[in-house]
Design a protein around this motif. Structure first.
Motif, PDB file in Angstrom:
ATOM      1  N   ARG A  38       0.833  -1.208   0.000  1.00 14.77           N
ATOM      2  CA  ARG A  38       0.000   0.000   0.000  1.00 14.77           C
ATOM      3  C   ARG A  38       0.865   1.254   0.000  1.00 14.77           C
ATOM      4  NH1 ARG A  38      -2.208   3.339   4.066  1.00 14.77           N
ATOM      5  NH2 ARG A  38      -3.971   4.551   3.270  1.00 14.77           N
ATOM      6  N   ALA A  39       2.053   1.158   0.589  1.00 20.17           N
ATOM      7  CA  ALA A  39       2.932   2.322   0.661  1.00 20.17           C
ATOM      8  C   ALA A  39       3.422   2.753  -0.713  1.00 20.17           C
ATOM      9  CB  ALA A  39       4.124   2.027   1.569  1.00 20.17           C
ATOM     10  N   VAL A  40       3.338   1.861  -1.700  1.00 22.70           N
ATOM     11  CA  VAL A  40       3.737   2.226  -3.062  1.00 22.70           C
ATOM     12  C   VAL A  40       2.768   3.246  -3.642  1.00 22.70           C
ATOM     13  CG1 VAL A  40       4.172   1.324  -5.392  1.00 22.70           C
ATOM     14  CG2 VAL A  40       4.814  -0.030  -3.383  1.00 22.70           C
ATOM     15  N   GLU A  41       1.522   3.226  -3.176  1.00 21.34           N
ATOM     16  CA  GLU A  41       0.474   4.076  -3.738  1.00 21.34           C
ATOM     17  C   GLU A  41       0.226   5.353  -2.943  1.00 21.34           C
ATOM     18  OE1 GLU A  41      -0.883   3.467  -6.556  1.00 21.34           O
ATOM     19  OE2 GLU A  41      -0.127   1.438  -6.887  1.00 21.34           O
ATOM     20  N   VAL A  42       0.746   5.428  -1.710  1.00 23.73           N
ATOM     21  CA  VAL A  42       0.478   6.605  -0.874  1.00 23.73           C
ATOM     22  C   VAL A  42       1.785   7.149  -0.314  1.00 23.73           C
ATOM     23  CG1 VAL A  42      -1.806   5.750  -0.229  1.00 23.73           C
ATOM     24  CG2 VAL A  42       0.149   5.261   1.249  1.00 23.73           C
ATOM     25  N   LEU A  51       2.580   5.053   7.274  1.00 22.05           N
ATOM     26  CA  LEU A  51       3.073   4.684   8.600  1.00 22.05           C
ATOM     27  C   LEU A  51       2.160   5.206   9.705  1.00 22.05           C
ATOM     28  CD1 LEU A  51       5.265   3.179  10.065  1.00 22.05           C
ATOM     29  CD2 LEU A  51       6.605   5.284  10.144  1.00 22.05           C
ATOM     30  N   ALA A  52       1.640   6.410   9.547  1.00 26.06           N
ATOM     31  CA  ALA A  52       0.716   6.945  10.551  1.00 26.06           C
ATOM     32  C   ALA A  52      -0.523   6.067  10.661  1.00 26.06           C
ATOM     33  CB  ALA A  52       0.330   8.377  10.195  1.00 26.06           C
ATOM     34  N   ASP A  53      -1.035   5.601   9.521  1.00 26.05           N
ATOM     35  CA  ASP A  53      -2.194   4.704   9.535  1.00 26.05           C
ATOM     36  C   ASP A  53      -1.850   3.385  10.219  1.00 26.05           C
ATOM     37  OD1 ASP A  53      -3.678   6.594   8.226  1.00 26.05           O
ATOM     38  OD2 ASP A  53      -3.625   5.608   6.269  1.00 26.05           O
ATOM     39  N   LEU A  54      -0.651   2.869   9.936  1.00 22.05           N
ATOM     40  CA  LEU A  54      -0.235   1.603  10.536  1.00 22.05           C
ATOM     41  C   LEU A  54      -0.074   1.747  12.048  1.00 22.05           C
ATOM     42  CD1 LEU A  54       0.475  -1.302   9.708  1.00 22.05           C
ATOM     43  CD2 LEU A  54       2.869  -0.580   9.552  1.00 22.05           C
ATOM     44  N   PHE A  55       0.513   2.857  12.480  1.00 26.98           N
ATOM     45  CA  PHE A  55       0.642   3.108  13.919  1.00 26.98           C
ATOM     46  C   PHE A  55      -0.733   3.166  14.578  1.00 26.98           C
ATOM     47  CE2 PHE A  55       5.058   5.376  14.004  1.00 26.98           C
ATOM     48  CZ  PHE A  55       5.665   4.150  13.803  1.00 26.98           C
ATOM     49  N   PRO A  64      -3.107  11.006  -5.580  1.00 29.48           N
ATOM     50  CA  PRO A  64      -3.768  11.433  -6.817  1.00 29.48           C
ATOM     51  C   PRO A  64      -4.004  12.933  -6.963  1.00 29.48           C
ATOM     52  CG  PRO A  64      -5.406  10.600  -5.306  1.00 29.48           C
ATOM     53  CD  PRO A  64      -4.070  10.370  -4.649  1.00 29.48           C
ATOM     54  N   ASP A  65      -3.525  13.737  -6.018  1.00 27.03           N
ATOM     55  CA  ASP A  65      -3.640  15.180  -6.195  1.00 27.03           C
ATOM     56  C   ASP A  65      -2.761  15.607  -7.379  1.00 27.03           C
ATOM     57  OD1 ASP A  65      -4.615  17.736  -4.457  1.00 27.03           O
ATOM     58  OD2 ASP A  65      -2.735  18.157  -5.511  1.00 27.03           O
ATOM     59  N   PRO A  66      -3.215  16.549  -8.194  1.00 26.73           N
ATOM     60  CA  PRO A  66      -2.456  16.958  -9.381  1.00 26.73           C
ATOM     61  C   PRO A  66      -1.344  17.964  -9.118  1.00 26.73           C
ATOM     62  CG  PRO A  66      -4.526  18.141  -9.314  1.00 26.73           C
ATOM     63  CD  PRO A  66      -4.562  17.163  -8.162  1.00 26.73           C
ATOM     64  N   GLU A  67      -1.072  18.293  -7.847  1.00 29.18           N
ATOM     65  CA  GLU A  67      -0.105  19.350  -7.550  1.00 29.18           C
ATOM     66  C   GLU A  67       1.241  19.114  -8.226  1.00 29.18           C
ATOM     67  OE1 GLU A  67       2.237  21.423  -3.769  1.00 29.18           O
ATOM     68  OE2 GLU A  67       0.668  19.934  -3.388  1.00 29.18           O
TER      69      GLU A  67
END
Length: 219
Positions: free
Chosen positions: A43-47, A53-57, A143-146
């Motif tokens: 999942r870390a490849v996509e985000v 890591l914050a989500d995993l914690f 996916p933000d276009p910044e």
């Protein structure tokens, strides 16, 4: 109007880095005593690493975990692994060299610029991409276009005069949101719903097929 710029994603388009990122996360998290399966680390490849890591914690109820510190540790390991094995996709070097002098070239990625520089140096392409937008250059990652908007600004080119190469639904969404036409590259995924209405190529080795899709004649 012919294409004036080609914007490359990095992970999954230029270099086959997914397994490196997974292994780097697993080794890093093992220092916490955690055994994390491939599908979770993928999942870390996509985000963004920090979001992952914050989500995993949070899932593991680890409060006040040093997200930035562990991300730095993982990045140091990733850089070391890329230096040892840059894993450049077949056809990439030949494609880039064929584009030099015809269009402007840029990289827009969710990864750290250090990783990009390591791989480009290994491929002798460090001067091929004057414009590189990495994780540290933006506030919001794909996916933000910044990132794409920043690259277009640096290039001084309108989105309709450029084209992007992406390998994931997240990347395609970012490029489209910036107004860019996109070619989906099937290095990691076969053609499927993630491609949407974009043109699709299996890889970068077939220049006679790819060049017309890039708006550059017959290659």
């Amino acid at each position: 109007m012919p294409t004036r710029a080609v914007l490359f994603d990095f992970d999954g388009v230029i270099a086959d880095t997914e397994n490196i990122h997974i292994a780097a996360w697993q080794r890093t998290l093992a220092r916490l005593g955690w055994e994390v399966p491939d599908e979770v680390c993928a999942r870390a490849v996509e985000v963004d690493d920090r979001i992952f890591l914050a989500d995993l914690f949070a899932q593991r109820k680890l409060e006040q975990g040093d997200v930035e510190g562990w991300v730095r540790s993982k990045q140091e390991l990733t850089a070391s692994m890329l230096t040892a094995s840059p894993r450049i996709y077949p056809g990439l070097v030949e494609l880039v060299r064929s584009l030099i002098g015809k269009v402007q070239l840029a990289i827009v990625s969710t990864t750290w610029r250090e990783n990009i520089e390591i791989v480009l140096k290994a491929a002798n392409l460090e001067d091929a991409f004057p414009t590189v937008v990495g994780k540290q250059d933006v506030t919001l990652v794909k996916p933000d276009p910044e990132g794409y908007r920043l690259a277009l600004q640096k290039l001084g080119i309108a989105p309709e005069d450029a084209i992007a190469l992406e390998d994931s639904a997240t990347g395609l969404a970012a490029a489209r949101a910036a107004g860019l036409p996109v070619i989906a590259v099937g290095h990691r995924l076969p053609r499927g719903e993630w491609v949407g209405s974009s043109n699709f190529v299996d890889d970068l080795t077939n220049q006679p097929k790819l060049m017309p899709l890039l708006g550059l004649g017959n290659g």
